[in-house]
Motif scaffolding. Sequence first.
Motif, mmCIF file in Angstrom:
data_model
loop_
_atom_site.group_PDB
_atom_site.id
_atom_site.type_symbol
_atom_site.label_atom_id
_atom_site.label_comp_id
_atom_site.label_asym_id
_atom_site.label_seq_id
_atom_site.Cartn_x
_atom_site.Cartn_y
_atom_site.Cartn_z
ATOM 1 N N GLY A 3 0.816 -1.201 0.000
ATOM 2 C CA GLY A 3 0.000 0.000 0.000
ATOM 3 C C GLY A 3 0.852 1.253 0.000
ATOM 4 O O GLY A 3 1.928 1.304 0.611
ATOM 5 N N VAL A 4 0.384 2.286 -0.689
ATOM 6 C CA VAL A 4 1.079 3.576 -0.751
ATOM 7 C C VAL A 4 1.104 4.201 0.646
ATOM 8 O O VAL A 4 0.107 4.212 1.354
ATOM 9 C CB VAL A 4 0.367 4.514 -1.751
ATOM 10 N N ALA A 5 2.269 4.722 1.026
ATOM 11 C CA ALA A 5 2.389 5.468 2.286
ATOM 12 C C ALA A 5 1.931 6.894 2.032
ATOM 13 O O ALA A 5 2.106 7.428 0.932
ATOM 14 C CB ALA A 5 3.832 5.457 2.772
ATOM 15 N N SER A 58 5.059 15.903 1.624
ATOM 16 C CA SER A 58 5.024 17.219 0.979
ATOM 17 C C SER A 58 4.466 17.165 -0.439
ATOM 18 O O SER A 58 4.468 18.167 -1.142
ATOM 19 C CB SER A 58 6.436 17.813 0.963
ATOM 20 N N SER A 59 3.974 16.026 -0.852
ATOM 21 C CA SER A 59 3.489 15.833 -2.213
ATOM 22 C C SER A 59 2.202 16.621 -2.482
ATOM 23 O O SER A 59 1.422 16.906 -1.584
ATOM 24 C CB SER A 59 3.225 14.342 -2.439
ATOM 25 N N ALA A 67 -1.809 13.302 1.338
ATOM 26 C CA ALA A 67 -0.650 13.503 0.471
ATOM 27 C C ALA A 67 0.218 12.244 0.440
ATOM 28 O O ALA A 67 0.509 11.653 1.481
ATOM 29 C CB ALA A 67 0.168 14.689 0.949
ATOM 30 N N VAL A 68 0.631 11.832 -0.754
ATOM 31 C CA VAL A 68 1.480 10.661 -0.944
ATOM 32 C C VAL A 68 2.873 10.946 -0.369
ATOM 33 O O VAL A 68 3.410 12.045 -0.512
ATOM 34 C CB VAL A 68 1.582 10.329 -2.451
ATOM 35 N N THR A 69 3.465 9.941 0.266
ATOM 36 C CA THR A 69 4.829 10.056 0.801
ATOM 37 C C THR A 69 5.831 9.656 -0.274
ATOM 38 O O THR A 69 5.642 8.647 -0.954
ATOM 39 C CB THR A 69 5.005 9.147 2.036
ATOM 40 N N VAL A 123 7.791 6.981 -4.971
ATOM 41 C CA VAL A 123 6.683 6.903 -4.025
ATOM 42 C C VAL A 123 7.014 5.838 -2.978
ATOM 43 O O VAL A 123 7.437 4.733 -3.304
ATOM 44 C CB VAL A 123 5.366 6.561 -4.758
ATOM 45 N N ALA A 124 6.816 6.192 -1.699
ATOM 46 C CA ALA A 124 7.066 5.259 -0.595
ATOM 47 C C ALA A 124 5.826 4.403 -0.363
ATOM 48 O O ALA A 124 4.706 4.787 -0.715
ATOM 49 C CB ALA A 124 7.418 6.030 0.678
#
Length: 150
Positions: A3-5, A58-59, A67-69, A123-124
């Motif tokens: 999963g996206v952080a 900060s995305s 906001a995506v990490t 993307v983390a």
Amino acid sequence: MAGVAYNGSSVAQSTKGGHVTYNIERYSPPTEDQSGYWYGAGSGSTNAQISSSGVSSSSTVYVNSKAVTTVGDRDSETWVASPSVPSSSGSTRYVDISPGTSGSGQGTVSTGSSTVFVSGKAVASIGSTITTHLGTTTTITSGSSNVFVN
């Protein structure tokens, strides 16, 4: 796939061994010939337990309204001596405690996807590595349950 952080994702605790150092002094009571005095009786150390209050992203790209990490984003951290520096007693004291018994700093997201990028930054995801402000590594433990990256 993980999963996206995103902003606020949680981070596993980390430990830095021997981060806090101190000297041990013992008291020699007075005698007929001499006043009482403290003398060096060795040194010791303890670990720093590092905790996170969550990743700050900060995305300008959002997942699940957060906001995506990405690699380079920061992680607000605090640390405490663990176990604690022993308490001084009447005949033993612990001095020159360095760098103290607690502190704070910012870690950095250091790994992310090799194929998914936002503004040129990887993307983390859940499992991505964070390098703490004390130089240890830990991982992101939460994120999106319905948007994934590899």
